[in-house]
Design a protein around this motif. Structure first.
Motif: not given
Length: 433
Positions: A334-336, A119-121, A30-43
């Motif tokens: 996306d994480f938020m 913009d994401i609300v 059910s989670a929004p996805s940042g995109g399969e295999d796109e990767g990235g780092t979130l702090n």
């Protein structure tokens, strides 16, 4: 702080990891996805009181987004604003997302530390957020800066065995509360049992929460509709008096009692009453850390003065904000959205050690949550009937500290509540100009 509240530091990670693994697939679907295999780092910067939640979020988001790494940093809750501000204003830009105490969003926005997320609300299903927390947790000068994450309000917990031994009923007014606390302390303090644990540690999120519970119960407010202070009103003075009335009979000593001390006292059966965030119910039923399993109850907070019903005071409360220096803005958004979603919130509020309370109507009223914690769910539902928000303007941190310091002095010196609140009124007027 909602709320593992310091005790969560002592929770073993094994149970959290096991639960995470068992439910990761459900959340991932059910989670929004940042995109399969796109990767990235979130702090992400979290308060230590959300250590349990941060472990669950990290594991589940990474599972839902292959190639993404979530780095979690934990700091004491009272260092969140300072840490976030320094990160941005120093140019370090280490963090993408901040788990912020909602009273600080005005100051963070004014300092350019966080940016609007209007913009994401619409993608966040905003109508499902509990209405009494949505604006206070997210709105600054007409713009949305955050999404509610941990919907903190306090309720009154009590030890049923202690009350029965002393012939005391759960109080419905603050006067009844003071009488009950005094009776129990008189009868049992020789055995190390006290009427209440009053959290009076001299920091806003602690002592001001204890005062706010009474201010809400007396039907008061911190400011009027125009933003002017209202701390010299009969309701505000009555709330200060109600606090002073109970400190002498409380667990010694209130000004040194914070999360840790209060939790330990209640869970070990040493105090009869404690005002606390709703997730205390999960701790009280956890046999690994509680000696009062099935020996506790919970009710809405008492009323005072002419008030007939008590509002829920928005004590603590955390909201996800976007750093103005975020490296990966889209991944951060996306994480938020995912972390504040109904599916994730439901998992967190039904997980031992997460430290999170309902942020949405759908999760507060969910049959899963009702079954998991029925007593607390009923008391927490008061938040649907309105709440007392704290100031969230740019001046809020200074306002909160001024009130906290004055209340601490009143308790320490047995000061006059009327004079104390008149002093605070003058200080707030000076701060606000």
């Amino acid at each position: 702080m909602h709320s593992t509240r310091m005790l969560a530091r002592g929770l073993g990670t094994v149970a959290v990891v096991t639960l995470t693994a068992a439910m990761a697939v459900a959340c991932a679907s059910s989670a929004p996805s940042g995109g399969e295999d796109e990767g990235g780092t979130l702090n992400v910067l979290f308060p230590q009181t959300h250590a349990g939640a941060s472990e669950i979020l990290k594991a589940d988001y990474e599972a839902a987004n292959p190639g993404v790494t979530v780095n979690v940093t934990l700091v004491p809750y009272d260092e969140l604003q300072q840490k976030a501000t320094l990160d941005v204003q120093s140019g370090s830009g280490e963090f993408d997302v901040f788990d912020s105490w909602y009273t600080e969003i005005g100051a963070l926005a004014a300092g350019g530390v966080i940016v609007p997320i209007d913009d994401i609300v619409d993608q966040a299903d905003p109508d499902d957020f509990i209405s009494s927390i949505y604006d206070p947790y997210s709105l600054v000068d007409g713009e949305r800066y955050s999404l509610p994450f941990d919907g903190d309000t306090e309720v009154l917990f009590y030890n049923t065995e202690i009350l029965e031994r002393n012939g005391v009923e759960p109080p419905t007014t603050w006067d009844e509360y003071a009488d009950a606390v005094a009776t129990i302390t008189e009868n049992e303090s020789a055995n190390g049992v006290y009427g209440a644990a009053i959290m009076g540690q001299q920091t806003p999120i602690i002592l001001m929460s204890t005062y706010a519970n009474r201010l809400a119960g007396f039907g008061g407010s911190f400011t009027d509709d125009a933003g002017n202070p209202t701390l010299d009103t009969p309701a505000a003075v009555g709330a200060a008096q109600a606090l002073l009335d109970v400190t002498d009979a409380a667990l010694p000593t209130p000004l040194e009692t914070g999360f840790d001390q209060a939790l330990q006292a209640f869970l070990s059966g040493k105090v009869a009453f404690m005002e606390f965030w709703t997730d205390l119910g999960t701790f009280a039923q956890d046999p690994e850390q509680s000696e009062i399993v099935d020996k506790w109850g919970v009710s809405q907070l008492p009323v005072g003065g002419d008030a007939e019903s008590s509002l829920a005071a928005l004590d603590a409360g955390f909201t996800l904000t976007l750093s103005s220096q975020a490296d990966n803005v889209e991944l951060a958004k996306d994480f938020m959205l995912w972390a504040t979603s109904s599916e994730v919130n439901l998992k967190l509020i039904t997980s031992y050690g997460s430290g999170i309370d309902p942020n949405r109507v759908s999760t507060l009223q969910s049959e899963t949550y009702i079954e998991f914690n029925p007593q607390v769910q009923e008391a927490a539902s008061a938040s649907l009937n309105g709440a007392l928000p704290w100031p969230t303007t740019a001046d809020a941190p200074a306002l909160n500290q001024a009130l906290t310091d004055a209340l601490a002095t009143m308790i320490a010196e047995r000061g006059d509540p009327q004079e104390t609140m008149e002093q605070v009124q003058a200080e707030w007027e000076s701060i606000l100009g």
